[in-house]
Design a protein around this motif. Structure first.
Motif, mmCIF file in Angstrom:
data_model
loop_
_atom_site.group_PDB
_atom_site.id
_atom_site.type_symbol
_atom_site.label_atom_id
_atom_site.label_comp_id
_atom_site.label_asym_id
_atom_site.label_seq_id
_atom_site.Cartn_x
_atom_site.Cartn_y
_atom_site.Cartn_z
ATOM 1 N N LEU B 53 0.875 -1.258 -0.148
ATOM 2 C CA LEU B 53 -0.017 0.071 0.059
ATOM 3 C C LEU B 53 0.863 1.178 0.055
ATOM 4 N N TRP B 54 2.045 1.383 0.757
ATOM 5 C CA TRP B 54 2.829 2.427 0.866
ATOM 6 C C TRP B 54 3.667 2.668 -0.582
ATOM 7 N N VAL B 55 4.026 1.527 -1.152
ATOM 8 C CA VAL B 55 4.836 1.709 -2.539
ATOM 9 C C VAL B 55 3.646 2.201 -3.543
ATOM 10 N N LEU B 56 2.326 1.786 -3.380
ATOM 11 C CA LEU B 56 1.262 2.224 -4.272
ATOM 12 C C LEU B 56 1.202 3.688 -4.020
ATOM 13 N N THR B 57 1.097 4.057 -2.928
ATOM 14 C CA THR B 57 0.863 5.560 -2.471
ATOM 15 C C THR B 57 2.094 6.324 -2.998
ATOM 16 N N ALA B 58 3.159 5.855 -2.891
ATOM 17 C CA ALA B 58 4.287 6.741 -3.211
ATOM 18 C C ALA B 58 4.267 6.829 -4.818
ATOM 19 N N LEU B 59 3.866 5.763 -5.545
ATOM 20 C CA LEU B 59 3.994 5.846 -6.979
ATOM 21 C C LEU B 59 3.062 6.791 -7.566
ATOM 22 N N GLY B 60 1.630 6.563 -6.763
ATOM 23 C CA GLY B 60 0.603 7.652 -7.134
ATOM 24 C C GLY B 60 1.186 8.986 -6.935
#
Lengths: 272, 147
Positions: B53-60
């Protein structure tokens, strides 16, 4: 003692092999009450067949039970009433008992009434017999408590199709079939209530109530009341609404406990 | 006016993109977050299952920083007025998902610790019983060479 006249022959040595009864006593900090429960019990059952499950007591509960020669299983920390019973059920299956009688360690449930609960189960007329304090009118609990329990017993009665007046009663006799079902799935390990009875009913297990007189607690606090009661209602509502569509717990299929009695046969594989 | 095609056009780029300085700062911050999360996974301080979830958010965040117009387009898409509200809304959804994921894990841990406690209790009793029944074998179990 009234037990002597009507009790079936319960001692281990006297009974035919394969019809042993385990007396299961969940207890948490009951050092003041436990003696009063065990005193009459050890006259009629072998202490080897009495199991006290100590739910992380901080007092001398396990020592007192061991002093009577009873079997003691102690939780490392407090897990709640449901888990305490579950440990006892697992113990019963592990040691190949055919019947379980459970009564609370606080002295509410008079041991001399055990035959009344056990007899229908021993005769094979029922799988679960619940001792109800409300079946014979007079009850020792307060009006509010009675009123609070009423909707739950109504729901249970309607669902099961038999009169259930005291679904929260911990004074019960169970057959092996029922114990097996409770260990396999569907037994809430926090607060068991009418959802247990309904679950058992859905699994075609016969349930019956018999009237018993209960004594008020001698020492200490009861488990029910206050905010817990509100949470209790919420939990029941969720449980009952989801019951027909709920999946089995994904965590309850684990390696069985290593034991000769479980090596083969239907019990292997249920230990969680 | 705010179709995806228009958002990606040159005209929109001139009207909507962030000033260069803001853009650089935003991109750098999101890259730092991304690297930080990956570093925690590398050090084995954060398990892969919780990092997703954290990686997804950072990518977003990185995508939005590189192309602010997408945020404007999203704002119109969900009917919000200001792009900032879209960001707050996204943050809120992210936090809720994270909290829900934790609750699920917590339920699993609760179940496991409870069943372990029960199993340990039963095993302790079994061990006590065995020691009581076979006291001698229990003592020199270590150097026993087949009696």
């Amino acid at each position: 003692m009234p037990v002597g006249t009507s009790a079936p022959r319960l001692h281990h040595e006297e009974r035919p092999k394969g019809s042993r009864v385990l007396v299961l006593i969940p207890a948490m900090n009951e050092e003041e009450n436990l003696g009063g429960v065990l005193d009459p019990l050890v006259c009629h059952f072998s202490p080897q067949d009495i199991l006290v499950v100590d739910d992380g007591s901080s007092d001398r509960t396990p020592e007192i039970a061991a002093g009577y020669g009873c079997k003691v299983v102690s939780h490392l920390h407090n897990l709640g009433y449901g888990s305490t019973l579950l440990t006892g059920y697992h113990y019963a299956l592990l040691h190949d008992y055919d019947f379980v009688v459970q009564l609370d360690g606080d002295g509410q449930h008079p041991p001399e009434l055990i035959p009344r609960l056990l007899d229908p189960v021993l005769r094979g007329e029922s799988d679960v017999v619940v001792g109800s304090r409300y079946l014979e009118g007079k009850s020792p609990t307060g009006f509010l408590r009675r009123l609070g329990a009423l909707p739950l017993s109504l729901v249970a009665s309607l669902w099961i199709g038999a009169r259930i007046t005291d679904p929260t009663s911990g004074f019960q006799a169970l057959s092996k079939k029922a114990v097996l079902e409770l260990c396999t799935d569907g037994f809430p390990d926090d607060y068991p209530d009418i959802d247990v009875l309904i679950h058992l009913h859905r699994k075609n297990i016969r349930i019956r109530e018999v009237p018993v007189a209960m004594r008020p607690r001698l020492h200490g606090q009861t488990m029910h009341g206050g905010w817990k009661a509100i949470y209790y209602y919420y939990r029941m509502a969720v449980c009952l609404l989801l019951m027909p569509i709920r999946r089995n717990s994904p965590y309850r299929r684990q390696r069985p406990m290593e034991d000769d009695s479980l090596g083969e046969g239907p019990l292997g594989g249920i230990y969680s | 006016m705010t179709s995806l095609a228009w958002i990606l056009s040159q005209e929109a780029a001139e009207n909507l993109d962030l000033p260069p300085r803001q853009r650089v700062v935003a991109v750098l911050v999101s890259i730092l977050i991304l690297l930080g999360v990956l570093e925690l996974v590398r050090q084995r301080k954060l398990r892969e299952e919780y990092s997703a979830l954290w990686v997804l958010t950072a990518l977003g965040l990185l995508v939005l920083a590189l192309n602010y117009r997408i945020l404007v387009w999203l704002t119109h898409l969900i009917g919000a007025v200001l792009p900032t509200s879209t960001l707050f809304f996204g943050g809120l959804v992210f936090l809720m998902l994270l909290a829900l994921q934790f609750s699920v894990r917590l339920s699993r841990l609760t179940y496991r610790s409870r069943s372990l406690t029960r199993r340990v209790a039963l095993l302790e009793e079994e061990l006590r019983e065995l020691k009581r029944r076979f006291p001698e074998e229990g003592e020199d179990l270590g150097n026993d060479e087949g009696d």
